[in-house]
Design an enzyme around this catalytic site. Sequence first.
Site, PDB file in Angstrom:
ATOM      1  N   ASP A 203       0.896  -1.144   0.000  1.00 41.04           N
ATOM      2  CA  ASP A 203       0.000   0.000   0.000  1.00 41.04           C
ATOM      3  C   ASP A 203       0.940   1.200   0.000  1.00 41.04           C
ATOM      4  O   ASP A 203       1.590   1.482   1.008  1.00 41.04           O
ATOM      5  CB  ASP A 203      -0.874   0.022   1.255  1.00 41.04           C
ATOM      6  CG  ASP A 203      -1.839   1.185   1.221  1.00 41.04           C
ATOM      7  OD1 ASP A 203      -1.397   2.306   0.888  1.00 41.04           O
ATOM      8  OD2 ASP A 203      -3.012   0.997   1.536  1.00 41.04           O
ATOM      9  N   HIS A 204       1.054   1.877  -1.140  1.00 42.21           N
ATOM     10  CA  HIS A 204       2.140   2.850  -1.246  1.00 42.21           C
ATOM     11  C   HIS A 204       1.996   4.018  -0.273  1.00 42.21           C
ATOM     12  O   HIS A 204       2.969   4.699   0.032  1.00 42.21           O
ATOM     13  CB  HIS A 204       2.345   3.330  -2.690  1.00 42.21           C
ATOM     14  CG  HIS A 204       1.394   4.395  -3.153  1.00 42.21           C
ATOM     15  ND1 HIS A 204       0.133   4.120  -3.617  1.00 42.21           N
ATOM     16  CD2 HIS A 204       1.527   5.736  -3.228  1.00 42.21           C
ATOM     17  CE1 HIS A 204      -0.453   5.252  -3.954  1.00 42.21           C
ATOM     18  NE2 HIS A 204       0.361   6.254  -3.736  1.00 42.21           N
TER      19      HIS A 204
ATOM     20  N   HIS B 189      -5.710   2.919   1.195  1.00 40.28           N
ATOM     21  CA  HIS B 189      -4.978   4.084   1.706  1.00 40.28           C
ATOM     22  C   HIS B 189      -5.694   4.773   2.878  1.00 40.28           C
ATOM     23  O   HIS B 189      -5.096   5.086   3.893  1.00 40.28           O
ATOM     24  CB  HIS B 189      -4.758   5.125   0.603  1.00 40.28           C
ATOM     25  CG  HIS B 189      -4.199   4.553  -0.676  1.00 40.28           C
ATOM     26  ND1 HIS B 189      -3.321   3.511  -0.693  1.00 40.28           N
ATOM     27  CD2 HIS B 189      -4.398   4.890  -1.975  1.00 40.28           C
ATOM     28  CE1 HIS B 189      -2.990   3.237  -1.952  1.00 40.28           C
ATOM     29  NE2 HIS B 189      -3.632   4.057  -2.746  1.00 40.28           N
TER      30      HIS B 189
END
Length: 513
Positions: free
Chosen positions: A201-202, A264
């Site tokens: 999950d960046h 996010h």
Amino acid sequence: MSATATGESAENPLVAGLERLPVHPTSLVIFGGTGDLAHRKLLPALYNLAHEGALPERFEMIGVARREKEDEAFQDMARESIERYSRTKPDPDVLEGLLSDMRYVPGAFDDDEVYAELERTLKQFDEQAGEQLDRVFYLSTAPQFFPVIAGKLGEAGLNRAEQAEVRIVIEKPFGYDLASARSLNTEVLGVFEESQVFRIDHYLGKETVQNLMALRFANALFEPVWNRNFIDNVQITAAEDIGIEGRAGYYEGAGALRDLVQNHMLQLLALLTMEPPAAFEANRLRDEKLKVLEAIVPPAPEEVGAMAVRAQYAPGVSGGSEVPGYREEEGVAADSRTETYAALRLHVSNWRWAGVPFYLRTGKRLARKVTEIAVTLKPVPHLAFQSSGSVGVQCNQIVLTVQPDEGVSVSLGAKIPGPRMRIRPVNMEFRYGTSFMSQSPEAYERLILDAMRGDATLFTRNDEIEALWGVIDPILTAWHEDTSSPIPEYPAGSAGPAQADQLLDGDRHWRRL
Ligand code: BG6
């Protein structure tokens, strides 16, 4: 190859950038190596790691994709991506050094020959190095290939190595709903151990997201008020001004809830609300996130309408130009019901947070790009000032800006100079840019490095991913089953649909975009 740093100011602790942490020699295989993510993020991130001297001393890379091409053509493509998207201007020596050891393996992801070729090439790297290199398989493909690739890696025996670590990095979306995420977990974990799996999950790689933990757990100031007794409500916004940017194929099947909330935004919520972990260590941290995610009570079907709002952007003006509405975008069905905006009211049902509403909103084609968390405290219990002088008193607010203008601001009531006791809010600000004098590394740089080092702290665990899906699954179902009620619209470039205001109780309102 051996990567060299061009050497920013290594001595200045405020310009630390990516520290040169020890990383075992590694071969990185990117499935989907010619895709959009590789092009815009992964290859530029690798370049920046090389630029900072953060790659392991011996680093090899293989791109795998369907298109037939030679190593040189892949290297040319990578050069172009890096020149276009790297955050630092490429240094020719570092760039050519990195490119010269990139290989390319063409083929379909279900073709056994691809895996045989991969094995030959990886062995060659090991022989040249005189030792077994660690292996990282990065799945940056369309999600339907995740189980296929994991399965084939297992069949080819590439899921283990005798004298080295083997890891698999899996991009989002991990699943399409709770059931598919569970089944993907089962398939992947039939081949790899959980400790080998890195679900990306960046957002967790963003410096400001990690700073949320620093703010909470490295300061004595905030934690005592971080609970239902002092906090009135929390707003989390992830607004984007861009549209779907030619990604209709993906976005039509996803929508804002799957695209941004499930991952996010709920990660931000978890980090904001979890209990302090005893150590900043992968499983300790993820245990705490899991606990708090499980405390978010998913809505019953009949509650969805009152706690979730969806909408689509209509034509409007963005960045000074007229832009089409979502249903006019290329590749989008004229009767599409996919939401480009989602707003939710959630509750965390535990002792710390009972009764505190958490308002989340995200959308494409909103007025501006901003990701922020605004924590509003309760009013003071008694105001001693005369009512005429105290009109300006507002509740304290702590705003963590994830992007852009990364930083933290705390609003305080201050006396306006003069003979009367008149109060108005002022801000106390901390800005990354000015305090640290350096450009933060891109999220992908940090995460690729962590995956190569085997540090899963900033990756999502199997039970956690299911808990994340568990929160939004009833909303997805309710929206999917409702095929007739009109989807609200908002003009492109606006602050979103008026209907989202109904989620806020009392005289609360959404922060201005
Ligand atoms: C991705 C979504 O995960 O995050 C995109 O798929 C979105 O739709 C992007 O634009 C936003 O990321 P960032 O880092 O620009 O906030």
